[in-house]
Each structure stands twice: as structure tokens, then as C-alpha cells.
Design a protein around this motif. Structure first.
Motif, short mmCIF file in Angstrom:
data_model
loop_
_atom_site.label_atom_id
_atom_site.label_comp_id
_atom_site.label_asym_id
_atom_site.label_seq_id
_atom_site.Cartn_x
_atom_site.Cartn_y
_atom_site.Cartn_z
N LEU A 28 0.81 -1.22 0.00
CA LEU A 28 0.00 0.00 0.00
C LEU A 28 0.84 1.27 0.00
N ASP A 29 2.06 1.20 0.50
CA ASP A 29 2.96 2.36 0.57
C ASP A 29 3.85 2.54 -0.65
N GLN A 30 3.54 1.88 -1.73
CA GLN A 30 4.37 1.96 -2.94
C GLN A 30 4.36 3.36 -3.55
N THR A 31 5.46 3.76 -4.16
CA THR A 31 5.53 5.04 -4.87
C THR A 31 4.76 4.97 -6.18
N TYR A 32 4.65 3.80 -6.77
CA TYR A 32 3.82 3.58 -7.97
C TYR A 32 2.43 3.26 -7.47
N SER A 33 1.47 4.09 -7.82
CA SER A 33 0.15 3.97 -7.20
C SER A 33 -0.90 3.25 -8.02
N LYS A 34 -0.60 2.90 -9.24
CA LYS A 34 -1.61 2.27 -10.10
C LYS A 34 -1.52 0.75 -9.95
N PHE A 35 -2.09 0.24 -8.86
CA PHE A 35 -2.04 -1.19 -8.60
C PHE A 35 -3.30 -1.63 -7.87
N GLU A 36 -3.53 -2.92 -7.92
CA GLU A 36 -4.54 -3.57 -7.08
C GLU A 36 -3.83 -4.67 -6.31
N LEU A 37 -4.29 -4.92 -5.11
CA LEU A 37 -3.74 -5.98 -4.28
C LEU A 37 -4.85 -7.00 -4.07
N ILE A 38 -4.62 -8.22 -4.52
CA ILE A 38 -5.61 -9.29 -4.41
C ILE A 38 -5.09 -10.31 -3.40
N ILE A 39 -5.84 -10.49 -2.32
CA ILE A 39 -5.39 -11.33 -1.21
C ILE A 39 -6.41 -12.43 -0.94
N ALA A 40 -5.89 -13.61 -0.61
CA ALA A 40 -6.76 -14.70 -0.14
C ALA A 40 -6.14 -15.36 1.08
N ASP A 41 -6.94 -15.50 2.11
CA ASP A 41 -6.54 -16.36 3.22
C ASP A 41 -6.87 -17.79 2.78
N PHE A 91 3.77 -11.23 -7.69
CA PHE A 91 3.39 -11.96 -6.49
C PHE A 91 4.13 -11.40 -5.29
N GLN A 92 3.48 -11.46 -4.15
CA GLN A 92 4.14 -11.15 -2.88
C GLN A 92 3.66 -12.18 -1.87
N ASP A 93 4.60 -12.82 -1.21
CA ASP A 93 4.25 -13.73 -0.14
C ASP A 93 3.80 -12.94 1.08
N SER A 94 2.97 -13.56 1.89
CA SER A 94 2.37 -12.88 3.03
C SER A 94 3.34 -12.60 4.17
N ASP A 95 4.55 -13.13 4.07
CA ASP A 95 5.56 -12.85 5.09
C ASP A 95 6.72 -12.04 4.52
N ASP A 96 6.50 -11.41 3.36
CA ASP A 96 7.54 -10.60 2.73
C ASP A 96 7.24 -9.11 2.91
N TYR A 97 8.29 -8.32 2.77
CA TYR A 97 8.20 -6.87 2.82
C TYR A 97 8.77 -6.34 1.51
N SER A 98 8.06 -5.40 0.88
CA SER A 98 8.54 -4.81 -0.36
C SER A 98 9.03 -3.39 -0.12
N ASP A 99 10.19 -3.09 -0.67
CA ASP A 99 10.69 -1.72 -0.67
C ASP A 99 9.64 -0.83 -1.35
N LYS A 101 9.78 1.31 -3.54
CA LYS A 101 9.95 1.54 -4.98
C LYS A 101 9.87 0.24 -5.80
N ARG A 102 9.49 -0.84 -5.18
CA ARG A 102 9.44 -2.13 -5.89
C ARG A 102 8.62 -2.06 -7.18
N LEU A 103 7.38 -1.62 -7.09
CA LEU A 103 6.52 -1.60 -8.27
C LEU A 103 6.99 -0.57 -9.29
N GLN A 104 7.51 0.53 -8.85
CA GLN A 104 8.04 1.55 -9.75
C GLN A 104 9.20 0.98 -10.55
N ILE A 105 10.08 0.25 -9.88
CA ILE A 105 11.24 -0.35 -10.56
C ILE A 105 10.80 -1.46 -11.52
#
Length: 106
Positions: A28-41, A91-99, A101-105
Motif C-alpha cells: 500500500l505504501d508503494q511510490t507507484y500507485s496504479k495497482f490492485e492488491l488481491i489477497i486470499a486467506d 506476487f508477494q508472499d504474506s511474510d515478505d516486505y517490499s521496498d 519503490k518495488r513496483l516503480q522499478i
């Protein structure tokens, strides 16, 4: 950088209560803002689902597609991928942290 395409971030989660809030926030804190996050438990036995639902209730960029029972990582990823609306998928695992600027890069 001009924003171009929508990025779908797929996040399956299973028993990730200690990490899931930080994983979600890092997207949610990404510098690139045009995204959707799809999550499933995926049928967690801890409070992963409740944490996801609490955050998603306040955030329109999150789509939730919980599984009724545990179907496994790969099937959950495929399910979420099929729901993606983006021009690009990551993809992002539920126990990972993204910098931030990840999506921007990408």
C-alpha cells in the motif's frame, strides 16, 4: 516516471498473522500507485483472515477472495491470478516486505 499500466499484486496467505499487516502495508505504501492488491486467506488456523479483512475494509485497492478451506499455495496463486485485472501481475508472499519503490522499478 509516468505511470502506465495497472499492476496486480497477488498475495496468498496461510497462518501469516505475525507478518501479514506489514506485508500488506509495504504494498500500500508503494511510490507507484496504479495497482490492485488481491489477497486470499487459504484456510488459516490463526487470525490471518481477520487481519486481512480489517485492513481491506479501509482500503479500496484491496480485493479479498478468501478460500473456504486450505487448497494450497499454488492453487491459491492460480485463483488470485485469474481474478487479476492488471496489465502486469506480480506476487508477494504474506511474510515478505517490499521496498517502497518495488513496483516503480518493476
Amino acid at each position: 516516471m509516468a505511470e502506465e499500466g495497472l499492476i496486480s499484486v497477488v498475495m496468498p496467505a496461510y497462518n501469516a498473522a505475525p507478518y501479514i499487516a506489514e506485508a500488506i502495508t509495504s504494498i500500500l505504501d508503494q511510490t507507484y500507485s496504479k495497482f490492485e492488491l488481491i489477497i486470499a486467506d487459504d484456510g488459516s488456523t490463526d487470525n490471518t483472515r481477520e487481519i486481512i479483512d480489517t485492513i481491506a475494509a479501509k482500503e479500496p485497492r484491496i480485493a479479498v477472495a478468501h478460500n473456504l478451506a486450505n487448497i494450497g499455495y499454488l492453487k491459491t496463486c492460480n485463483k488470485l491470478k485469474s481474478l487479476a485485472k492488471g496489465d502486469f501481475i506480480t506476487f508477494q508472499d504474506s511474510d515478505d516486505y517490499s521496498d517502497e519503490k518495488r513496483l516503480q522499478i518493476l
